[in-house]
Motif scaffolding. Structure first.
Motif, short mmCIF file in Angstrom:
data_model
loop_
_atom_site.label_atom_id
_atom_site.label_comp_id
_atom_site.label_asym_id
_atom_site.label_seq_id
_atom_site.Cartn_x
_atom_site.Cartn_y
_atom_site.Cartn_z
N LEU A 1 1.17 -0.95 0.17
CA LEU A 1 -0.41 0.02 0.09
C LEU A 1 0.56 1.27 -0.33
O LEU A 1 0.79 2.36 -0.93
CB LEU A 1 -1.32 0.12 1.23
N ARG A 2 1.61 1.02 0.72
CA ARG A 2 2.77 2.33 0.89
C ARG A 2 3.60 2.47 -0.74
O ARG A 2 3.10 3.81 -0.84
CB ARG A 2 3.97 2.37 1.50
N LEU A 3 3.95 1.49 -0.87
CA LEU A 3 4.52 1.53 -2.52
C LEU A 3 3.67 2.49 -3.70
O LEU A 3 4.05 3.26 -4.51
CB LEU A 3 5.49 0.73 -2.61
N LEU A 4 2.54 1.98 -3.06
CA LEU A 4 1.61 2.63 -4.36
C LEU A 4 1.41 3.68 -4.25
O LEU A 4 0.83 4.86 -5.28
CB LEU A 4 0.75 1.07 -4.26
N ALA A 5 1.18 3.67 -2.90
CA ALA A 5 0.23 5.39 -2.71
C ALA A 5 1.75 6.34 -2.95
O ALA A 5 1.39 7.69 -3.68
CB ALA A 5 0.47 5.65 -0.63
N GLN A 6 3.21 5.94 -2.82
CA GLN A 6 3.61 6.76 -3.18
C GLN A 6 4.77 7.15 -5.17
O GLN A 6 4.24 8.04 -5.96
CB GLN A 6 5.34 6.62 -2.71
N GLN A 7 3.94 5.92 -5.69
CA GLN A 7 3.96 5.79 -7.03
C GLN A 7 3.10 6.42 -8.18
O GLN A 7 3.00 5.96 -9.10
CB GLN A 7 5.20 4.02 -7.03
N GLY A 8 2.21 6.02 -7.50
CA GLY A 8 0.80 6.11 -8.51
C GLY A 8 0.22 4.84 -8.10
O GLY A 8 -0.73 4.31 -8.74
N ARG A 9 1.17 4.24 -9.49
CA ARG A 9 0.44 2.59 -9.92
C ARG A 9 2.19 1.76 -9.89
O ARG A 9 2.78 2.24 -10.50
CB ARG A 9 -0.05 3.08 -11.73
N SER A 50 -5.96 4.24 -0.97
CA SER A 50 -5.13 5.46 -0.05
C SER A 50 -5.47 5.76 1.57
O SER A 50 -3.98 6.21 1.77
CB SER A 50 -5.57 7.29 -0.88
N GLU A 51 -6.45 5.50 1.67
CA GLU A 51 -6.74 6.18 3.07
C GLU A 51 -6.80 5.12 4.18
O GLU A 51 -5.61 5.13 5.17
CB GLU A 51 -8.20 6.43 3.26
N THR A 52 -6.65 3.89 3.60
CA THR A 52 -5.69 3.19 4.47
C THR A 52 -4.57 2.80 4.30
O THR A 52 -4.08 2.35 6.23
CB THR A 52 -6.47 1.21 3.65
N ALA A 53 -3.98 2.74 3.36
CA ALA A 53 -2.41 3.38 3.38
C ALA A 53 -1.69 4.31 4.23
O ALA A 53 -0.95 3.29 5.17
CB ALA A 53 -2.10 3.62 1.86
N LEU A 54 -2.71 4.93 4.32
CA LEU A 54 -2.27 5.98 5.23
C LEU A 54 -2.56 5.89 7.10
O LEU A 54 -2.07 5.48 7.88
CB LEU A 54 -3.03 7.16 5.16
N ARG A 55 -4.07 5.09 7.36
CA ARG A 55 -4.00 4.40 8.40
C ARG A 55 -3.49 3.45 9.27
O ARG A 55 -2.01 3.70 9.84
CB ARG A 55 -5.56 3.42 8.27
N LYS A 56 -2.47 2.14 7.43
CA LYS A 56 -1.56 1.52 7.79
C LYS A 56 -0.14 2.46 8.45
O LYS A 56 0.28 0.80 8.91
CB LYS A 56 -1.65 0.10 7.12
N LEU A 57 -0.13 2.59 7.30
CA LEU A 57 1.11 4.03 7.80
C LEU A 57 0.98 4.14 9.35
O LEU A 57 2.52 3.31 10.27
CB LEU A 57 1.80 4.71 6.94
N GLY A 58 0.13 4.67 9.81
CA GLY A 58 0.44 5.12 11.03
C GLY A 58 0.59 3.84 12.15
O GLY A 58 1.30 4.06 13.10
#
Length: 117
Positions: free
Chosen positions: A18-26, A86-94
């Motif tokens: 999730l973090r990689l995809l949030a950073q890279q887009g696709r 995207s929301e889940t990526a932020l939550r999981k990173l936190g």
């Protein structure tokens, strides 16, 4: 990669993807495996056998969508985050950062306590 690293990787694979995809887009699968290896200086390697079940699970959960694109005469499947992804990526990173903080508290020596006692 040693078995301890492999065990930690399995437990954090969704967060990593999730973090990689949030950073890279696709990204496509091979690209994800290479990003993990490059960013960790080869200390962590992600196999396709571990990655693709996670990608499929995230897609089933509505966190990812796929886009197919022809590249050099072959279809390549790209993965992208949905809004919920995207929301889940932020939550999981936190959540992960909090976990790492708590682990540091647990494994750090207590003040005024000598190691080995």
């Amino acid at each position: 990669m040693d078995s301890a690293n492999q065990e930690f990787l399995r437990g954090t694979l969704k967060t990593i993807v999730l973090r990689l995809l949030a950073q890279q887009g696709r990204m496509y699968g091979y690209e994800i495996t290479q990003a993990v290896e490059e960013r960790t200086g080869g200390e962590l390697t992600l196999t396709f056998g571990a990655l693709y079940p996670v990608l499929h699970k995230l897609e089933e959960e509505g966190l990812l969508i796929t886009q197919s694109q022809e590249v050099d005469g072959r279809l390549r499947k790209y993965y992208l985050l949905t809004q919920m992804g995207s929301e889940t990526a932020l939550r999981k990173l936190g959540d992960f950062e909090r976990f790492v903080y708590l682990m540091r508290l647990l494994i750090s020596p207590a003040p005024n306590v000598a190691l080995g006692q």
